[in-house]
Structures are given as structure tokens and as C-alpha cells.
Enzyme design. Structure first.
Site, short mmCIF file in Angstrom:
data_model
loop_
_atom_site.label_atom_id
_atom_site.label_comp_id
_atom_site.label_asym_id
_atom_site.label_seq_id
_atom_site.Cartn_x
_atom_site.Cartn_y
_atom_site.Cartn_z
N CYS A 16 -17.48 0.01 0.37
CA CYS A 16 -16.91 0.61 1.59
C CYS A 16 -17.72 1.84 2.02
O CYS A 16 -17.85 2.12 3.22
CB CYS A 16 -15.47 1.07 1.36
SG CYS A 16 -14.31 -0.25 0.96
N THR A 149 -4.72 2.92 -2.02
CA THR A 149 -4.50 1.48 -1.87
C THR A 149 -3.04 1.16 -1.63
O THR A 149 -2.14 1.85 -2.10
CB THR A 149 -5.03 0.68 -3.09
OG1 THR A 149 -4.22 -0.47 -3.30
CG2 THR A 149 -5.01 1.53 -4.34
N SER A 191 -1.35 -1.48 -12.42
CA SER A 191 -2.52 -1.44 -13.32
C SER A 191 -2.91 0.01 -13.52
O SER A 191 -2.45 0.89 -12.78
CB SER A 191 -3.71 -2.20 -12.71
OG SER A 191 -4.29 -1.43 -11.66
N TYR A 193 -5.74 1.28 -12.84
CA TYR A 193 -6.38 1.68 -11.59
C TYR A 193 -5.36 2.13 -10.54
O TYR A 193 -5.48 3.22 -9.96
CB TYR A 193 -7.23 0.52 -11.04
CG TYR A 193 -7.49 0.61 -9.56
CD1 TYR A 193 -8.35 1.57 -9.05
CD2 TYR A 193 -6.86 -0.26 -8.66
CE1 TYR A 193 -8.57 1.67 -7.68
CE2 TYR A 193 -7.08 -0.16 -7.30
CZ TYR A 193 -7.94 0.81 -6.82
OH TYR A 193 -8.15 0.91 -5.47
N HIS A 194 -4.36 1.31 -10.31
CA HIS A 194 -3.36 1.69 -9.31
C HIS A 194 -2.60 2.95 -9.73
O HIS A 194 -2.20 3.76 -8.90
CB HIS A 194 -2.37 0.54 -9.07
CG HIS A 194 -2.99 -0.63 -8.36
ND1 HIS A 194 -3.39 -1.77 -9.02
CD2 HIS A 194 -3.32 -0.81 -7.06
CE1 HIS A 194 -3.91 -2.62 -8.13
NE2 HIS A 194 -3.89 -2.07 -6.93
N LYS A 197 -4.39 5.98 -8.64
CA LYS A 197 -4.22 6.23 -7.20
C LYS A 197 -2.86 6.88 -6.93
O LYS A 197 -2.73 7.69 -6.01
CB LYS A 197 -4.35 4.92 -6.42
CG LYS A 197 -5.74 4.31 -6.46
CD LYS A 197 -6.72 5.06 -5.58
CE LYS A 197 -8.06 4.38 -5.54
NZ LYS A 197 -9.04 5.03 -4.68
N1 LIG Z 1 -12.74 -2.74 -1.80
C1 LIG Z 1 -11.45 -2.83 -1.52
O1 LIG Z 1 -10.90 -3.90 -1.25
C2 LIG Z 1 -10.60 -1.60 -1.51
C3 LIG Z 1 -9.24 -1.71 -1.17
C4 LIG Z 1 -8.43 -0.58 -1.20
C5 LIG Z 1 -8.97 0.64 -1.55
N2 LIG Z 1 -10.28 0.74 -1.89
C6 LIG Z 1 -10.78 2.05 -2.29
O2 LIG Z 1 -11.94 2.39 -1.57
C7 LIG Z 1 -12.83 3.14 -2.38
C8 LIG Z 1 -14.19 2.48 -2.38
O3 LIG Z 1 -14.07 1.15 -2.87
P1 LIG Z 1 -15.33 0.18 -2.92
O4 LIG Z 1 -14.82 -1.20 -2.81
O5 LIG Z 1 -16.35 0.67 -1.98
O6 LIG Z 1 -15.81 0.41 -4.45
P2 LIG Z 1 -17.30 0.45 -5.03
O7 LIG Z 1 -17.17 0.36 -6.51
O8 LIG Z 1 -18.15 -0.55 -4.35
O9 LIG Z 1 -17.80 1.91 -4.62
C9 LIG Z 1 -17.40 3.08 -5.28
C10 LIG Z 1 -18.64 3.97 -5.37
O10 LIG Z 1 -18.27 5.21 -5.98
C11 LIG Z 1 -19.24 5.57 -6.93
N3 LIG Z 1 -18.59 6.42 -7.94
C12 LIG Z 1 -17.61 6.10 -8.83
N4 LIG Z 1 -17.30 7.16 -9.59
C13 LIG Z 1 -18.09 8.19 -9.19
C14 LIG Z 1 -18.24 9.53 -9.62
N5 LIG Z 1 -17.50 10.04 -10.64
N6 LIG Z 1 -19.15 10.33 -8.99
C15 LIG Z 1 -19.90 9.83 -7.96
N7 LIG Z 1 -19.80 8.55 -7.51
C16 LIG Z 1 -18.90 7.74 -8.13
C17 LIG Z 1 -19.76 4.25 -7.48
O11 LIG Z 1 -21.07 4.37 -8.05
C18 LIG Z 1 -19.73 3.36 -6.24
O12 LIG Z 1 -20.98 3.39 -5.56
C19 LIG Z 1 -12.23 3.16 -3.78
O13 LIG Z 1 -11.61 4.39 -4.01
C20 LIG Z 1 -11.22 2.06 -3.74
O14 LIG Z 1 -10.14 2.31 -4.61
C21 LIG Z 1 -11.11 -0.35 -1.87
#
Ligand SMILES: NC(=O)c1ccc[n+]([C@@H]2O[C@H](COP(=O)([O-])OP(=O)(O)OC[C@H]3O[C@@H](n4cnc5c(N)ncnc54)[C@H](O)[C@@H]3O)[C@@H](O)[C@H]2O)c1
Ligand SMILES: NC(=O)c1ccc[n+]([C@@H]2O[C@H](COP(=O)([O-])OP(=O)(O)OC[C@H]3O[C@@H](n4cnc5c(N)ncnc54)[C@H](O)[C@@H]3O)[C@@H](O)[C@H]2O)c1
Lengths: 405, 405
Positions: A16, A149, A191, A193-194, A197
């Protein structure tokens, strides 16, 4: 552009975060990506990889300058562990906005084992808290935009529409009066993870109340789709597509099963209803949130960032029809109700003008531009979900499907 | 003793943990204290010290064996950072009960500065999570008894009696039906410390639900008093008495002000109502909780562990009368309502037979056996509270009072 903002995108190399950084840069904002590359490291350790051939961050950023003339800066910082570097960066940039995607975001990964549980809690909680505490320490007042989420609410299914964060309730007092309060919608995370959040929500509640930080918490549905207007500009800008048992969300894993000729494996009856949003709409919603910071009134703005709901069963049926695939029902590795309904209010984004991409429209693109085109890169063994919620649940059979976020 | 249990007391060198460890040992349980001595280190760094001359843990444990013939074992482990040693210890002991006092527990300390905020979050969250995750990893099923605080609820003051953890609410649906749910009583923490206790609740909710851990969360009032039946047995067993601006709770700080001839400094109008319990009742309640683990039904047992409520104003009046002292009103360093009412249900402990020590009865003892007796050890400069909740609040004047837990 007059209202160009200085924006830090934490987790800006992720699924994202990357298209969001590009979109905001395209809109004329001054974007700095912060990422510690932990997600690419996890892929490498699990032997997984994005189906789409994602370029290194350096190549990505060079391509972006070449194509658009815009510069995005990159800082390799672990926001959970490198507090001093977080402080220095924020002090230097004095961001108008901090968008926080930088968390471990897969539910199955967070349940793999004790190491992953501990990593998820420590990484997500310390990271979020460090960003808030650093702002207060520096006397800065950035607008925080955080990705939460829909899943924090659990799937209680008693017919209540999930509101945008706050729920008015009535409480019968022991003095036989009826009291009214507006409460944070009670969470029931399914979970680790949740759970993190849900804990983030308490961090935001406190820092908004005590330090008057302006915070927008976006309770996002499952994001589907791969490309956005900006990532399509050059193949070096392509976004990631996860399909492994831990990070692949349900739609992507159905698509991969279809591509490799495996039946689409539906957990139980597939009666679980989930909320969805296309990645193109995610980046639009975030741009809208960035432009509409909440007032400094001590209260977190909570918005539901989703555009439609589907049962896993109906999702499987849509993919099966588009790809001419079979469906198979397998055991559910999760500890959850077999069937649930889900009604969600998303009135804020709709009122701000969002016109959603529907699954019915976008599925063909996803199937032929991504799944079929890059299908030869699929590592078949990565599709099954091997993470289970408790020890007495067997690992799911090959090819079972799970949604990760 | 037939139902002798193997009990780990985390934080067993602290104010509540030490007398609890002695009481449980006296009752015939097999007690292991786990503590990393962080509290004594914080005292040393702040230049503070217990008013009572507390002995080193070795001397304490030797005295206990000499006096009673019972052995208490001690392990110097940081439960937040030494996960491997937590696992090894739990594997070896296979505890029936884990009592968790091992957190940074002062609200003012948690608001001192960014270092203390981060330490409080990381120490408290990782510590609690490590203990839960280690149990699940090892397939153990200890009963967890955790010390939470009444303070997580904030002081909303709309007349609702604070129930034992769960609140039945009515929710008007958008379909004009009325839905009923039982929710975790919504938290509204007023400091980083209280915030971590609210976050702990989510850890417990999840691990009780997902892994069927049996957890009792004791929402405790402010503990007053110093000695218990066991700590009185020998001066080397004496319990700590904190009176500094960060760790001293309101009653202790009033007593010290009286002893050194300073007016009792009341924040604002002193209209804040707080819940209290004597340390002797704390140890009794914990013994009752240890003997009454909840069923393995996926739900945390939440009990309110307090016996009476008082306003700060009436507390000051009681101390002023007993000690013949003056009262002065000063600014409140906290971000909170000036006046609040507080009604709390403590029916579970009362039904289990608790007969509380009242402040009216115990105050004389505390004044003459502790405050007057050890008053010569008081470090006058430590009494004021210098931690403020936000930057634009001035540090409180010398001698202002604050409750810490
Ligand atoms: N993908 C989905 O369907 C979805 C749905 C709901 C919420 N989200 C939320 O959106 C956000 C992004 O999700 P995504 O799908 O892009 O995940 P992703 O894993 O693709 O991206 C997360 C990024 O954060 C970086 N990261 C993690 N911990 C870090 C830290 N301590 N310091 C610096 N960088 C760090 C990772 O290297 C990664 O590039 C998340 O918080 C996720 O919970 C995603
Ligand atoms: N004292 C009160 O009035 C009061 C009121 C309500 C709740 N409580 C709760 O009761 C518990 C005990 O409070 P207390 O007054 O005895 O505090 P305390 O500071 O006297 O004792 C806490 C003990 O835990 C230890 N500790 C802290 N972090 C640790 C870690 N990571 N690993 C191992 N040991 C660690 C400290 O060294 C200390 O000995 C706390 O959780 C507190 O929040 C206390």
C-alpha cells in the site's frame, strides 16, 4: 502547487505504501519514504516472492524521477528500533503529515509461532508509539494517518452496522436511570496482528487526548488489485502481488490457484463476509485523508476505508467463472465463526467524493494483466497456509486459502 | 498442605509483590520470585529511596527462612527482555499460577519524558506478552493473575457504577432494532502508564479467547499502608514506603509532608475521588484470586480490588487531623477533571469473605509506626512531583501531591 506538503510515508516500500508515495508525489507533495526493508527480508526468509517482479527501492526511485521529474527520498530506518534516527529525521523534515504503513501486517504470519507473535507485537507497538512520542518530544504537530483494519472489530455478527469508530450506547444504571455514552467501537481481534491494531487504537486515543495530536485512523478492508495509475507508468514501478499462505490475501490466492490449475480452496462453507477495496481507491482515500486533517479536538478521526463486502464463497464463484476454475471446500485454520454478515458505514469517503472501482469491473484486469501474465513466476509450494491459530488445529491442506489483512 | 501450588511472582521484590510472596509462602505455596531489580535501579537513578530501610533481596530471603523455615527462590530475570530465560524458567517450574506485578507502575514517571514513556510502553507490553506467549509455546496452562488498575477507566463521572470488567450496553441499530451486547468496560486512560494497562487488557482478551488461558485481571485501587502480618515478623522483611513525586501515592506524600512540617498540598480543589485498598487486603485478595481460578471459558475474570473511595480533599483532612498539619491548594499537573465522583463494584471479593481494613482504622498505625518512626530518613527534595503531563504545564510547586498508581 500551493498546498504541497512535506510527507513521511513509513512503510513506503510495501504494497500500500509504495503506490501511495507515488500518488502523493504525483500530486506535488514532497515525499520521504521510510522503510527498513523488513518485508522483503521476511519474503526471503520464507522463500516467498512477489508474483510481480518488483524492483529494488533504488531502481524504483530512479525510474520515478526519470518518468516524472519528481524526486522521492528514501531513508532506511527501523521505526520500532532506531528511535534516535526517527527523531533526527522528523526534526529535519518537520513533516506536515506522517502516513504510517510500517507494521507487520499479516494475520497468519503473526500466528506462525512464538517468534512471529513477539516480533509482531514489539514491532507494531514500539513503531507506532515511537512515531507519536517523537512528535510530542519535538513539539511538532504533524497530522498522523494510520492504516488500521476492519478486522479489529472481529466478526460478531449481531446485525449492527460497523460505524466509523465510535458507537453511541445506552447503559442502564444501578440507580434505574439510563445513561448515554459514545464509546470506541469495542474490538474483538482474531489474531495477534489484529490485536496490535486494537492496541494501536489506544495509543492514538491517548496521544490525541493528552497531546492534542491530530490523528486519522483508517480502518481498511482487504486491499485487492495491483496496479495504480502511477505504478503502471513503467515496469520498474510495478507494485507487489503476494499470494503466499501468510501474506497473500484471499483474492490473490484464488487467482494463483486458478492460474496453476488448482481448485480454489474455500475455508469451511466460505460464509465469512469480508470488506474490500481496490488499491487504486486506497491511494485516493489516503490523498483525501491527507487533505482533510481532523480538528485538534482531542479525538481520533476514524474512517472505514472499504468499498464493498463479499463472502469468500461469492468471491470464489466470481474467480471460478472468470478463470474457468473449480472450487473445493477445506477446513478453516482460523478460530472463527463459519458464517457472518458484515455491514459497514463508509459514508465519510463517499461524501468526500470517492467513486469506487468495483470487483466486478476490476477482476478481468487483475486476472489477465497480472495473474496470467506473471503466472510463470509462481512458486507453487508457497500457496498453502501453514500457520495455524492453535496447536490442536492441523495445518491446512495444500492450497487452502486465507485472507491476510 | 495438600493444595500447595507452584507460584511464580513476577515483580516480587516490589511494594505489592514482596508481601504477596511472603503471604503465599506462609500459606504453604512454593514461591519463586522473578524480578530484574529495575525499581531499585530507578530509585537510585532518581536519587530517591524507600522511607523504610528495605533490605537487599538476599537478606530478605535469608530472614524469611530464618523466621519461618520456608524457602522462597529468587531469579533475576527481565521478563520484557530475557524471553529465553522466561521460557526456561517456566519450563522448569511448570507453575500452577503466575502472578504478574512486574511493570513500571507510576503514572508521573511514565510522563517524565520521552525516555520514560518509551520504557513504560516497551517494558510493560513486552513483559506481559512474553509471559503469555511463553505459556502457549510450552503448552502450559498456568492461571495468570495480573495487577491492573482502576485508573484505566479514567474518571468519566457520569454516574455509572464501575462494574467488574464487563458492561451490558444497548445499541440502537440503523434498522430501528435495539441490540444488546456485553462489552469490556471502555477505557479512558489518563497517562502512558494507564494506557499500557488498557493495552494489557487486549492482550488478555486475545489469549483467553484464542488459547483458552485462564486469566484473572485485578483492577486495583491505590494501595496504602506498609506492613502486613508477614513483613512485621522481622525488620529485615520490612516493606517499601515510597513518598517521592513519581512513585509516592497521595496518602504517603501527605504523611511525609506532615512529618516534615510542610502543608499538605492538594491539587486544585482536591475533588478527585480515588479508590483505595490496604496492602494487607491486597495480599489477601491475591490469595483469594489464586485459590479461585476462573473457568477455561475464553473470558478474562476481571475483579475490582479496592475497598473504599475518598476524595483527595477528605484524605487530606483525615491526615491533617491525625497529624495536626495544614492544607494548601496548588495547581494540578495532570490533565484531568477537577472534580469527579466514583462508584465501584467490589462484590466478588466481598462475597469471597474479604473483611477490609479501613483507612479510619489504619491511619494511626501508618502515621506513628512508619511516617514518624522513619521520618528522619526522608529526602525532602524528593517529595515534589516534577513530571508534567504536557509541555505547557508548569512543574508543580514544591510539595505538590500526586497519586502514582
Ligand atoms: N494489504 C491489505 O489488504 C491491508 C488491509 C488493511 C490494512 N492494511 C494495513 O496497511 C498497512 C500496509 O500494508 P501493506 O499491505 O502495504 O503491507 P506490506 O508488508 O506490503 O508493507 C509494510 C511495509 O512496512 C515496512 N515496515 C514494517 N515494519 C517496519 C519498521 N519497524 N520500520 C520501518 N518499516 C517497516 C515493511 O518493510 C513494508 O515495506 C499495514 O499497516 C496494514 O496493516 C493492509
Ligand atoms: N502500588 C499501587 O498503589 C498499585 C495500584 C494499582 C495497581 N498496582 C499494580 O501492581 C503492580 C505492582 O505495583 P507495585 O506498587 O508493587 O510496584 P513496584 O514498582 O514496587 O514493584 C514492581 C516490581 O516489578 C519489577 N519489574 C518491573 N519491570 C520488570 C521486568 N521487565 N522484569 C522483571 N521485573 C520487573 C520491579 O523491579 C519491581 O520490583 C504493578 O503492576 C502496578 O501497576 C499498584
Amino acid at each position: 502547487m500551493t498546498n504541497s506538503k512535506d510527507i513521511i510515508v513509513v512503510g513506503g516500500d510495501g504494497f500500500c505504501g509504495w503506490p501511495t508515495a507515488l500518488h502523493l508525489s504525483q500530486l506535488g507533495h514532497n515525499v520521504t519514504i521510510v522503510d527498513n526493508m523488513s518485508r522483503r527480508d521476511i519474503d526471503a526468509k520464507m522463500g516467498a516472492d512477489s508474483l510481480t517482479p518488483i524492483a529494488s527501492i533504488d531502481v524504483r526511485l530512479t525510474a520515478w524521477s526519470e518518468k516524472t521529474g519528481q524526486t522521492i527520498t528514501f531513508e532506511n530506518i527501523d521505526v520500532a528500533r532506531d528511535f534516535d534516527r526517527v527523531v533526527k529525521l522528523m526534526e529535519r523534515i518537520k513533516p506536515d503529515t506522517v502516513i504510517h504503513f510500517g507494521e507487520q501486517r499479516a494475520a497468519p504470519y503473526s500466528m506462525r509461532g512464538v517468534g512471529e507473535k513477539r516480533y509482531t507485537v514489539d514491532n507494531n507497538i514500539s513503531g507506532t508509539h515511537n512515531l507519536l512520542a517523537a512528535s510530542v518530544e519535538l513539539g511538532l504537530d504533524p497530522h498522523f494517518v494510520h492504516l488500521g483494519t476492519m478486522g479489529v472489530y472481529g466478526y460478531d455478527d449481531d446485525g449492527i452496522e460497523i460505524p466509523e469508530g465510535y458507537l453511541p450506547v445506552y447503559i442502564p444504571g444501578d440507580d434505574s436511570k439510563i445513561y448515554q455514552r459514545e464509546i470506541l467501537y469495542p474490538t474483538n481481534p482474531g489474531s495477534v496482528y489484529h490485536m496490535t491494531k486494537s492496541m494501536d487504537q489506544l495509543l492514538f486515543q491517548f496521544y490525541a487526548k493528552n497531546d492534542r495530536l491530530r490523528i486519522t485512523d483508517l480502518h481498511q478492508g482487504i486491499v485487492w488489485g495491483t496496479q495504480t495509475d502511477e505504478t503502471r507508468l513503467d515496469e520498474r514501478l510495478i507494485n507487489r502481488f503476494d499470494y503466499d499462505g501468510d501474506y497473500g490475501t484471499v483474492l490473490n490466492r484464488f487467482l494463483m490457484q486458478a492460474v496453476v490449475g488448482h481448485p480454489l480452496t474455500v475455508h469451511g462453507t466460505g460464509g465469512q463476509t469480508r470488506a474490500f477495496i481496490h488499491i487504486q481507491d486506497t491511494v485516493k482515500c489516503i490523498a483525501l485523508a491527507v487533505n482533510n486533517p481532523p480538528p485538534q479536538d482531542g479525538k481520533v478521526a476514524i474512517l472505514n476505508q472499504m468499498t464493498e463486502t463479499h463472502t469468500v464463497r461469492s468471491l470464489a464463484a466470481m474467480v471460478a467463472k472468470t478463470c474457468d476454475a473449480q472450487i473445493a471446500n477445506v477446513d478453516n485454520p482460523r478460530n472463527e465463526a463459519a458464517e457472518n454478515d458484515l455491514r459497514v458505514s463508509n459514508k465519510t469517503f463517499i461524501s468526500l467524493g470517492l467513486k469506487p472501482v468495483t470487483l466486478a469491473e476490476g477482476l478481468m484486469d487483475e486476472t489477465f494483466q497480472i495473474a496470467a501474465k506473471y503466472g510463470h513466476r509462481c512458486i507453487y509450494e508457497m500457496i498453502p497456509c501453514v500457520s495455524t491459530w492453535t496447536d490442536n488445529q492441523r495445518p491446512g491442506v495444500v492450497g487452502n486459502t486465507d485472507k491476510a489483512a
